[in-house]
Design a protein around this motif. Structure first.
Motif, PDB file in Angstrom:
ATOM      1  N   LEU A 351     -24.598  -1.821 -19.678  1.00 41.02           N
ATOM      2  CA  LEU A 351     -25.228  -3.120 -19.911  1.00 41.02           C
ATOM      3  C   LEU A 351     -25.853  -3.230 -21.294  1.00 41.02           C
ATOM      4  O   LEU A 351     -25.682  -4.234 -21.986  1.00 41.02           O
ATOM      5  CB  LEU A 351     -26.321  -3.359 -18.854  1.00 41.02           C
ATOM      6  N   GLU A 352     -26.577  -2.220 -21.693  1.00 44.37           N
ATOM      7  CA  GLU A 352     -27.343  -2.293 -22.937  1.00 44.37           C
ATOM      8  C   GLU A 352     -26.487  -2.067 -24.175  1.00 44.37           C
ATOM      9  O   GLU A 352     -26.803  -2.579 -25.258  1.00 44.37           O
ATOM     10  CB  GLU A 352     -28.488  -1.278 -22.904  1.00 44.37           C
ATOM     11  N   THR A 353     -25.408  -1.333 -24.026  1.00 46.09           N
ATOM     12  CA  THR A 353     -24.597  -0.954 -25.182  1.00 46.09           C
ATOM     13  C   THR A 353     -23.411  -1.887 -25.427  1.00 46.09           C
ATOM     14  O   THR A 353     -22.775  -1.813 -26.487  1.00 46.09           O
ATOM     15  CB  THR A 353     -24.066   0.480 -25.003  1.00 46.09           C
ATOM     16  N   ARG A 354     -23.098  -2.783 -24.486  1.00 44.32           N
ATOM     17  CA  ARG A 354     -21.911  -3.640 -24.588  1.00 44.32           C
ATOM     18  C   ARG A 354     -21.861  -4.418 -25.905  1.00 44.32           C
ATOM     19  O   ARG A 354     -20.893  -4.330 -26.670  1.00 44.32           O
ATOM     20  CB  ARG A 354     -21.884  -4.628 -23.414  1.00 44.32           C
ATOM     21  N   MET A 355     -22.896  -5.200 -26.202  1.00 47.95           N
ATOM     22  CA  MET A 355     -22.866  -6.055 -27.390  1.00 47.95           C
ATOM     23  C   MET A 355     -22.978  -5.263 -28.691  1.00 47.95           C
ATOM     24  O   MET A 355     -22.221  -5.517 -29.638  1.00 47.95           O
ATOM     25  CB  MET A 355     -23.931  -7.138 -27.290  1.00 47.95           C
ATOM     26  N   PRO A 356     -23.895  -4.291 -28.807  1.00 52.44           N
ATOM     27  CA  PRO A 356     -23.945  -3.516 -30.049  1.00 52.44           C
ATOM     28  C   PRO A 356     -22.637  -2.774 -30.350  1.00 52.44           C
ATOM     29  O   PRO A 356     -22.229  -2.678 -31.517  1.00 52.44           O
ATOM     30  CB  PRO A 356     -25.100  -2.534 -29.808  1.00 52.44           C
ATOM     31  N   LEU A 357     -21.970  -2.255 -29.324  1.00 51.34           N
ATOM     32  CA  LEU A 357     -20.691  -1.579 -29.550  1.00 51.34           C
ATOM     33  C   LEU A 357     -19.666  -2.530 -30.151  1.00 51.34           C
ATOM     34  O   LEU A 357     -18.992  -2.199 -31.142  1.00 51.34           O
ATOM     35  CB  LEU A 357     -20.160  -1.011 -28.231  1.00 51.34           C
ATOM     36  N   LEU A 358     -19.533  -3.723 -29.574  1.00 51.42           N
ATOM     37  CA  LEU A 358     -18.514  -4.647 -30.062  1.00 51.42           C
ATOM     38  C   LEU A 358     -18.884  -5.223 -31.421  1.00 51.42           C
ATOM     39  O   LEU A 358     -18.018  -5.425 -32.271  1.00 51.42           O
ATOM     40  CB  LEU A 358     -18.281  -5.772 -29.051  1.00 51.42           C
ATOM     41  N   TYR A 359     -20.162  -5.489 -31.654  1.00 56.51           N
ATOM     42  CA  TYR A 359     -20.596  -5.996 -32.961  1.00 56.51           C
ATOM     43  C   TYR A 359     -20.314  -4.949 -34.038  1.00 56.51           C
ATOM     44  O   TYR A 359     -19.763  -5.264 -35.108  1.00 56.51           O
ATOM     45  CB  TYR A 359     -22.087  -6.341 -32.916  1.00 56.51           C
ATOM     46  N   SER A 360     -20.691  -3.703 -33.754  1.00 53.69           N
ATOM     47  CA  SER A 360     -20.558  -2.653 -34.767  1.00 53.69           C
ATOM     48  C   SER A 360     -19.112  -2.290 -35.033  1.00 53.69           C
ATOM     49  O   SER A 360     -18.663  -2.238 -36.192  1.00 53.69           O
ATOM     50  CB  SER A 360     -21.327  -1.403 -34.314  1.00 53.69           C
ATOM     51  N   GLU A 361     -18.371  -2.016 -33.964  1.00 47.37           N
ATOM     52  CA  GLU A 361     -17.004  -1.524 -34.120  1.00 47.37           C
ATOM     53  C   GLU A 361     -15.997  -2.654 -34.281  1.00 47.37           C
ATOM     54  O   GLU A 361     -14.895  -2.427 -34.775  1.00 47.37           O
ATOM     55  CB  GLU A 361     -16.631  -0.655 -32.910  1.00 47.37           C
ATOM     56  N   GLY A 362     -16.367  -3.860 -33.867  1.00 46.51           N
ATOM     57  CA  GLY A 362     -15.476  -4.998 -34.010  1.00 46.51           C
ATOM     58  C   GLY A 362     -15.753  -5.813 -35.251  1.00 46.51           C
ATOM     59  O   GLY A 362     -14.947  -5.856 -36.179  1.00 46.51           O
ATOM     60  N   VAL A 363     -16.944  -6.427 -35.302  1.00 48.96           N
ATOM     61  CA  VAL A 363     -17.275  -7.324 -36.419  1.00 48.96           C
ATOM     62  C   VAL A 363     -17.451  -6.546 -37.717  1.00 48.96           C
ATOM     63  O   VAL A 363     -16.820  -6.865 -38.735  1.00 48.96           O
ATOM     64  CB  VAL A 363     -18.551  -8.130 -36.096  1.00 48.96           C
ATOM     65  N   LEU A 364     -18.308  -5.536 -37.704  1.00 52.31           N
ATOM     66  CA  LEU A 364     -18.643  -4.851 -38.953  1.00 52.31           C
ATOM     67  C   LEU A 364     -17.474  -4.045 -39.519  1.00 52.31           C
ATOM     68  O   LEU A 364     -17.427  -3.792 -40.730  1.00 52.31           O
ATOM     69  CB  LEU A 364     -19.858  -3.946 -38.760  1.00 52.31           C
ATOM     70  N   LYS A 365     -16.531  -3.648 -38.675  1.00 52.80           N
ATOM     71  CA  LYS A 365     -15.367  -2.907 -39.162  1.00 52.80           C
ATOM     72  C   LYS A 365     -14.149  -3.797 -39.355  1.00 52.80           C
ATOM     73  O   LYS A 365     -13.046  -3.304 -39.609  1.00 52.80           O
ATOM     74  CB  LYS A 365     -15.061  -1.745 -38.224  1.00 52.80           C
ATOM     75  N   GLY A 366     -14.350  -5.122 -39.239  1.00 52.39           N
ATOM     76  CA  GLY A 366     -13.295  -6.068 -39.566  1.00 52.39           C
ATOM     77  C   GLY A 366     -12.192  -6.201 -38.536  1.00 52.39           C
ATOM     78  O   GLY A 366     -11.142  -6.783 -38.822  1.00 52.39           O
TER      79      GLY A 366
END
Length: 475
Positions: A351-366
């Motif tokens: 629950l807590e890691t879902r959004m930070p994981l996708l933001y970091s590995e998805g958005v920030l890594k393009g």
């Protein structure tokens, strides 16, 4: 306009929606967004976002909290610890499952789940239903009545002995969804294939957690996904396939869409960041931490999931949070023992890691755009489950559920998380962002360092007709 017209102004936000990114102040009054624009008058309270990204509060539309299990197994998170954890990771609405037990009333399951959640949840919530015993009373009375009261989504299983429905039963519940304006979710795995493989693995003495993946290869998900699509085509009703794990199931969904069928799909972090090797490369029991169904696949499969996130195959990104402790007899060691893979409680925390994981590995890594991130984590779930535009949007009239993102290096440590589970499968991962502030209806729940919300803040949200369904007036 007087300076007291806003309860809160979030200034200098780089606001991201599912369609646009723009700089704005966000004026909030009576828990709702009431104005967007530059240079808004002073509010009673002010938060300066300083040009940081601000997204709608996340909606985790597939999670399990305080869901009854067979004794002695028990979920570690109830609506108290689970929703605190969600808020600290940027999620402001959860949609867990009121699960019918075979031989019992569906209405009774909903009443029980309200007792577990009401006055306990720290964030807003709706309920999905799980239909495990579609009796004539359930199909003709209870399910239509509950849909009319705002429980407009339900899940059916094609596996697990205590939950699975046969094809005829699935057709019956799909017909109810069509006639009463609900969205049906399907857990697509072929139960008979899984049992056949499991028996043969056990007969060869292969009991370790890693054999869970051998008992559920991609083809059992592929076959069930194909069959689910065929059943939906027969009834002429949209469906959503939950927690899609593999490229073979993805191929079936693409086929269905290419033939004009309304097939929607969800995936989860475990299929982007875990592999079958996380279940173990030897017979160690540590791999029990990552036992979930469907299981994680190989490393090459992860790119197929990323492609599906980018190109719109997936419209919902959920955690499938299933919080079982690794240690102790209530979790992954039933009765205090290491058990065969078939008896390990299925699921992982997230629950807590879902959004930070996708933001970091998805958005920030393009890998995905910021707009796609918002669609997958907030807007898509809100539209799919009848909560939009009250939830999942930064627009006039929407609830002031917001996340201000801090782009900084963070290492995931279970000791820093707020769930009640004794591990995270993402231990040691280095991320590039974490929520600096989470607001629920204009009130700060998480300030970037501490949880500052209150238990009684969360409200039950009555869901409307899912906006992904065809317009009944046009049919």
């Amino acid at each position: 306009m007087s300076t007291s017209c806003f309860d809160l102004v979030v200034r200098n936000a780089r606001a991201a929606t599912a369609s646009d990114v723009f700089t704005t102040d966000i004026g909030i009054r009576d828990s709702r967004i009431v104005q967007l624009g530059s240079g808004l008058p002073e509010g009673a309270r002010e938060i300066d976002a300083r040009g940081r990204v601000v997204t709608p509060g996340g909606i985790d539309a597939h999670c399990h909290l305080d869901q009854p299990s067979s004794s002695p197994v028990k979920m570690a998170d109830d609506f108290n610890s689970g929703t605190i954890s969600a808020a600290c990771g940027g999620t402001t609405t959860v949609i867990p499952f009121a699960a019918q037990q075979k031989g019992h009333s569906l209405r009774a399951a909903v009443e029980d789940y309200h007792r577990r959640a009401d006055g306990v949840s720290h964030i807003d919530y709706a309920f999905h239903l799980i239909v495990s015993d579609p009796t004539p009373e359930v199909l003709k009375v209870e399910l239509p009545e509950l849909i009319g009261k705002g429980y407009t989504s339900f899940k059916a299983y094609m596996t697990y002995d205590d939950l699975k429905l046969d094809d005829g039963q699935i057709l019956d519940v799909l017909d109810v969804a069509k006639r009463h304006g609900a969205i049906a979710m399907l857990h697509a795995e072929n139960s008979d294939c899984i049992e056949w493989l499991t028996q043969r693995l056990e007969s060869m003495g292969r009991h370790a957690p890693r054999f869970h993946a051998y008992s559920r290869p991609m083809l059992v998900e592929r076959e069930a996904t194909h069959r689910a699509i065929a059943l939906a085509e027969l009834v002429a009703v949209p469906i959503l396939i939950v927690h899609v794990s593999g490229r073979e199931a993805i191929e079936q969904i693409r086929w269905g869409r290419a033939h004009g069928l309304n097939i929607f799909a969800e995936t989860c972090p475990q299929y982007l960041f875990l592999t079958a090797e996380d279940l173990g490369i030897d017979d160690s029991y540590t791999g029990a931490k990552c036992v979930c169904s469907p299981p994680p696949r190989d490393k090459a499969n992860q790119e197929f999931i990323w492609n599906g996130l980018r190109d719109g195959l997936f419209t919902v990104f959920s955690s499938d949070h299933a919080p079982f402790n690794f240690e102790g007899d209530e979790g992954k060691h039933p009765q205090g023992k290491e058990v065969s893979f078939r008896h390990i409680p299925n699921g992982i925390p997230g629950l807590e890691t879902r959004m930070p994981l996708l933001y970091s590995e998805g958005v920030l890594k393009g890998r995905i755009s910021l707009e796609k991130f918002v669609e997958l984590t907030a807007t898509g779930p809100a539209k799919t489950y009848g909560l939009h535009p009250r939830k999942g949007a930064i627009c006039i009239g929407a609830d002031a559920d917001l996340v201000i993102w801090d782009e900084r290096e963070v290492t995931i440590r279970n000791g820093s998380l707020h769930h009640a589970v004794d591990y995270t499968p993402y231990e040691g991962m280095r991320l590039g962002a974490w929520p600096a502030c989470t607001l629920l209806r204009g009130e700060v729940l998480w300030d970037g360092e501490s949880y500052v919300g209150s238990r009684h803040r969360g409200k039950f949200i009555v869901a409307g007709r899912p906006s992904i369904l065809p317009d009944v007036r046009a049919s």
